[in-house]
Design an enzyme around this catalytic site. Structure first.
Site, short mmCIF file in Angstrom:
data_model
loop_
_atom_site.label_atom_id
_atom_site.label_comp_id
_atom_site.label_asym_id
_atom_site.label_seq_id
_atom_site.Cartn_x
_atom_site.Cartn_y
_atom_site.Cartn_z
N LYS A 50 0.85 -1.20 0.00
CA LYS A 50 0.00 0.00 0.00
C LYS A 50 0.88 1.25 0.00
O LYS A 50 0.63 2.20 -0.74
CB LYS A 50 -0.92 0.00 1.23
CG LYS A 50 -2.08 -0.97 1.12
CD LYS A 50 -2.87 -1.12 2.42
CE LYS A 50 -3.95 -2.18 2.26
NZ LYS A 50 -4.68 -2.49 3.49
N GLN A 94 -4.76 -1.15 9.66
CA GLN A 94 -4.72 -2.50 9.07
C GLN A 94 -5.31 -3.52 10.03
O GLN A 94 -4.98 -3.57 11.21
CB GLN A 94 -3.26 -2.85 8.71
CG GLN A 94 -3.08 -4.15 7.96
CD GLN A 94 -3.70 -4.14 6.56
OE1 GLN A 94 -3.82 -3.09 5.93
NE2 GLN A 94 -4.07 -5.29 6.06
N ASP A 117 -10.99 3.17 4.05
CA ASP A 117 -11.46 1.78 3.99
C ASP A 117 -12.97 1.69 3.80
O ASP A 117 -13.49 0.63 3.45
CB ASP A 117 -11.14 1.09 5.33
CG ASP A 117 -9.88 0.25 5.28
OD1 ASP A 117 -9.59 -0.32 4.22
OD2 ASP A 117 -9.21 0.15 6.33
N1 GUN Z 1 -7.00 -6.50 6.27
C1 GUN Z 1 -7.32 -7.26 5.18
N2 GUN Z 1 -7.97 -6.50 4.26
C2 GUN Z 1 -8.06 -5.25 4.78
C3 GUN Z 1 -8.60 -4.03 4.28
O1 GUN Z 1 -9.16 -3.94 3.18
N3 GUN Z 1 -8.47 -2.96 5.10
C4 GUN Z 1 -7.88 -3.03 6.33
N4 GUN Z 1 -7.82 -1.92 7.07
N5 GUN Z 1 -7.37 -4.15 6.80
C5 GUN Z 1 -7.46 -5.25 6.03
#
Ligand code: GUN
Length: 277
Positions: A50, A94, A117
């Site tokens: 990311k 996350q 998100d």
């Molecule tokens: N963990 C796995 N997928 C995601 C996501 O799309 N966003 C976040 N914040 N954590 C994750």
């Protein structure tokens, strides 16, 4: 047709980069902060990707790391600071979180305007009301790929396998907003296979390797595979790709399908949050 998620994600990233470049000439840039707690390896890899992708398109990105035993109050304080920081357009914590940290409290603490998100209840509510909302990145990426194959989804029967807050539920809302007839199936659904057979658009997001077999799929349907399952040393999806692909109009592979789109949509959400503010 095999949908090339890598290629589509690259196209979207280039569009985002171009737009950010034109904004940057006015001395401004979107900022994304990712909070990573603990040392869970898949999270470390996701966050690294990311951060790298954000930097590549010109987003100022930063990762705040905490050890797995950090206190909840410390993370909440950080989120409050980031909410009040005008250089930050997007905040992402996350998941999964360690047990002493309450996920609900953390998600609720993020400003809905910076919730890239799309997990905050305000965004979830706005999405389900059909109002303007930040939608979660993975289902947004799925919709983007579906619409590359078929622009007008009105009246299509969409079946979604899985009812998670991350994927299944927001996917259903996005497809409802496109005027699809939507069915969500899950672990307690009777006649799972027969429900899937009705789908013009089938989205599999359950995390069961190769669950969807060739005789679950309607001829000429669009099949989107959100699953990432480790089988031995291989990553496979929720769909038995090799047997299913021959029946479909279009299908996403794993890897190289939905995965790359998720990050591209995170960048898009970050840019949209920046523009909205
Ligand atoms: N963990 C796995 N997928 C995601 C996501 O799309 N966003 C976040 N914040 N954590 C994750």
């Amino acid at each position: 047709m095999i949908i090339d998620g890598k290629k589509e994600a690259e196209i979207l990233r280039q569009e985002i980069k171009k737009e950010i470049n034109s904004i940057k000439s006015k001395n401004k840039a979107p900022g994304l902060t990712v909070i990573l707690i603990g040392d869970y390896l898949p999270s470390q890899i996701y966050v690294k990707n990311k951060e790298k992708s954000a930097k590549e398109v010109g987003i100022n990105s930063d990762v705040v790391r905490y050890s797995k035993d950090v206190q909840e109050i410390e993370v909440l304080k950080k989120i409050e600071d980031l909410n009040n920081d005008s250089s930050i357009s997007g905040i992402l914590v996350q998941l999964p979180l360690p047990p002493q940290i309450n996920k609900e409290k953390i998600i609720n603490a993020i400003s809905p305007k910076k919730d890239v998100d799309g997990f905050h209840p305000i965004n979830v509510g706005n999405l389900s009301s059909g109002y303007s909302a930040i939608a979660p990145c993975t289902p947004l990426g799925c919709l983007y790929l579906i619409k590359k194959v078929e622009k007008n989804l009105s009246g299509k029967h969409a079946v979604i396998i899985g009812r998670s807050n991350l994927n299944g539920k927001p996917m259903a809302q996005l497809l409802l907003n496109e005027n699809c007839t939507v069915t969500i199936v899950h672990t307690k659904t009777k006649e799972l296979k027969n429900e899937c057979l009705k789908a013009d658009i089938l989205v599999a997001a359950v995390g069961v390797a190769k669950l969807v077999k060739e005789d679950w799929v309607k001829k000429n349907s669009i099949v989107i595979d959100v699953g990432i399952n480790k089988v031995g040393n291989k990553i496979v999806g929720d769909v038995d790709f090799e047997t299913v692909k021959v029946k479909t109009k279009a299908i996403t592979p794993v890897p190289g399908g939905v995965g790359p789109m998720t990050i591209a949509c995170l960048l898009k959400n970050t840019l949209d949050c920046f523009k909205a503010r």
